[in-house]
Scaffold this active site. Structure first.
Site, short mmCIF file in Angstrom:
data_model
loop_
_atom_site.label_atom_id
_atom_site.label_comp_id
_atom_site.label_asym_id
_atom_site.label_seq_id
_atom_site.Cartn_x
_atom_site.Cartn_y
_atom_site.Cartn_z
N ASN A 8 0.87 -1.18 0.00
CA ASN A 8 0.00 0.00 0.00
C ASN A 8 0.91 1.22 0.00
O ASN A 8 1.54 1.52 1.02
CB ASN A 8 -0.90 -0.04 1.25
CG ASN A 8 -1.75 1.20 1.38
OD1 ASN A 8 -1.79 2.05 0.49
ND2 ASN A 8 -2.45 1.31 2.51
N TRP A 9 0.96 1.91 -1.14
CA TRP A 9 1.88 3.06 -1.24
C TRP A 9 1.29 4.34 -0.68
O TRP A 9 1.91 5.40 -0.73
CB TRP A 9 2.32 3.24 -2.71
CG TRP A 9 3.29 2.19 -3.18
CD1 TRP A 9 3.91 1.24 -2.41
CD2 TRP A 9 3.77 1.98 -4.52
NE1 TRP A 9 4.73 0.46 -3.19
CE2 TRP A 9 4.66 0.88 -4.49
CE3 TRP A 9 3.52 2.60 -5.75
CZ2 TRP A 9 5.31 0.41 -5.64
CZ3 TRP A 9 4.16 2.13 -6.88
CH2 TRP A 9 5.05 1.05 -6.83
N LYS A 10 0.06 4.26 -0.19
CA LYS A 10 -0.58 5.42 0.46
C LYS A 10 -0.39 6.68 -0.40
O LYS A 10 -0.45 6.58 -1.63
CB LYS A 10 -0.06 5.57 1.89
CG LYS A 10 -0.19 4.26 2.67
CD LYS A 10 0.05 4.38 4.14
CE LYS A 10 -0.12 3.00 4.80
NZ LYS A 10 -0.01 3.01 6.24
N HIS A 97 -9.53 0.72 5.22
CA HIS A 97 -8.20 0.97 5.79
C HIS A 97 -8.33 1.91 6.99
O HIS A 97 -9.14 2.83 6.97
CB HIS A 97 -7.25 1.57 4.74
CG HIS A 97 -5.84 1.55 5.22
ND1 HIS A 97 -5.34 2.51 6.06
CD2 HIS A 97 -4.83 0.64 5.05
CE1 HIS A 97 -4.08 2.20 6.37
NE2 HIS A 97 -3.75 1.07 5.76
N GLU A 99 -6.64 4.32 8.04
CA GLU A 99 -6.46 5.76 7.80
C GLU A 99 -7.74 6.38 7.22
O GLU A 99 -8.07 7.52 7.49
CB GLU A 99 -5.25 5.99 6.87
CG GLU A 99 -3.95 5.79 7.64
CD GLU A 99 -2.84 5.11 6.86
OE1 GLU A 99 -2.86 5.13 5.63
OE2 GLU A 99 -1.94 4.53 7.53
N GLU A 170 -5.16 -5.40 10.37
CA GLU A 170 -4.15 -4.38 10.61
C GLU A 170 -4.45 -3.70 11.94
O GLU A 170 -5.28 -2.77 11.98
CB GLU A 170 -4.16 -3.33 9.49
CG GLU A 170 -3.86 -3.88 8.11
CD GLU A 170 -3.29 -2.81 7.18
OE1 GLU A 170 -2.25 -3.07 6.59
OE2 GLU A 170 -3.87 -1.72 7.07
N GLY A 176 2.62 1.87 10.88
CA GLY A 176 3.58 2.96 10.76
C GLY A 176 4.29 3.30 12.07
O GLY A 176 4.92 4.34 12.18
N SER A 215 3.70 -2.59 10.19
CA SER A 215 5.15 -2.62 10.39
C SER A 215 5.81 -3.90 9.91
O SER A 215 6.78 -4.39 10.51
CB SER A 215 5.50 -2.33 11.86
OG SER A 215 5.06 -1.04 12.22
#
Ligand code: 13P
Length: 252
Positions: A8-10, A97, A99, A170, A176, A215
């Site tokens: 996932n390159w966000k 997700h 976020e 997650e 992160g 992570s």
């Protein structure tokens, strides 16, 4: 069942950077990818087409969209439909997700609408679930996972093919932060996700992939993917570099 090694390159990378990383990844992994593994990258939408083009000729690689709106078209400023993602080369879509739940305020119910609509329009969906630190401290891990899965899968037809839906566990406190959930925590959560999937889909739930995210690094990936009920990983920070993600993809 193939293990799904997902990135996932966000909100990172320009188009050039994304294509360069995708090419590097293909170069490092091609010819070495075990038959029982599949590589998936979720780039930012602006880079989706370029990355999908690089993957077109690479066996076992696909691209997905990080976000979409649950409608085919309409007055939804700033949003993209599943059809638009597919038109850009996406085979997968990401929903739930943390976020998007916590920063963009997406509710469990809305995540469910997106999951069902994305599947209906032909995207394979990776539905993310995970508890916050407060929920873990308050012994509410299963309650949080059960709620997010019940709402996230609320209208998903039970005849959905197992390869079309995956769950990514997650834990929010591990994203992160450099803090990885321990093997026991991962196995317990994944076993609960499997049990919940079986109650929803029946027997075929044993073929639904459950990914771990939070992570994941080249140094810990081998240990994580060997755990019970871990059918792949969803990687943020350590997937941005082609070399680092290639080590994760090939980890054993
Ligand atoms: P990190 O790997 O950076 O912890 O991010 C995990 C994640 O959010 C993947 O979707």
């Amino acid at each position: 069942m193939k293990k799904l090694m997902a990135a996932n390159w966000k909100m990172f990378k320009t188009r050039d950077e994304a294509v360069t990383t995708a090419r590097k990844l293909v170069e490092l992994v091609s010819g070495k990818l075990p038959d029982d593994r599949e590589v998936l990258v979720f780039p930012p939408s602006t880079c989706l087409h370029g990355v999908a083009e690089v993957f077109e000729s690479a066996e076992g690689f696909s691209a997905g969209g990080q976000n979409f709106y649950p409608a085919s078209e309409g007055a939804f400023t700033g949003e993209l439909s599943p059809e638009m993602l597919k038109d850009s080369g996406a085979k997968y879509g990401l929903t739930g997700h943390s976020e998007r739940r916590h920063i963009l305020r997406e509710t469990d119910d809305f995540v469910g609408d997106k999951t069902t609509f994305g599947l209906k329009k032909g995207l394979r969906i990776v539905l993310c679930v995970g508890e916050t630190l407060d929920e873990r401290k308050g012994n509410k891990v299963e309650e949080a996972l059960e709620r997010q899965m019940r709402q996230g899968l609320k209208d998903v037809p039970t005849e959905t093919a197992p390869e079309d839906i995956s769950i990514a566990y997650e834990p929010v406190w591990a994203i992160g932060t450099g803090e990885v959930a321990g093997p026991k925590e991962i196995e317990e959560a994944h076993a609960f996700v499997r049990k919940t999937l079986i109650s929803y889909f029946g027997e075929k739930a044993s073929d639904i992939r459950i990914l771990y995210g939070g992570s994941v690094k080249p140094a810990n990936c081998g240990e994580i993917i060997a755990l019970d009920n871990v059918d792949g990983v969803l990687v943020g920070g350590a997937s941005l570099d082609g070399e680092s993600f290639s080590e994760i993809v090939l980890a054993d």
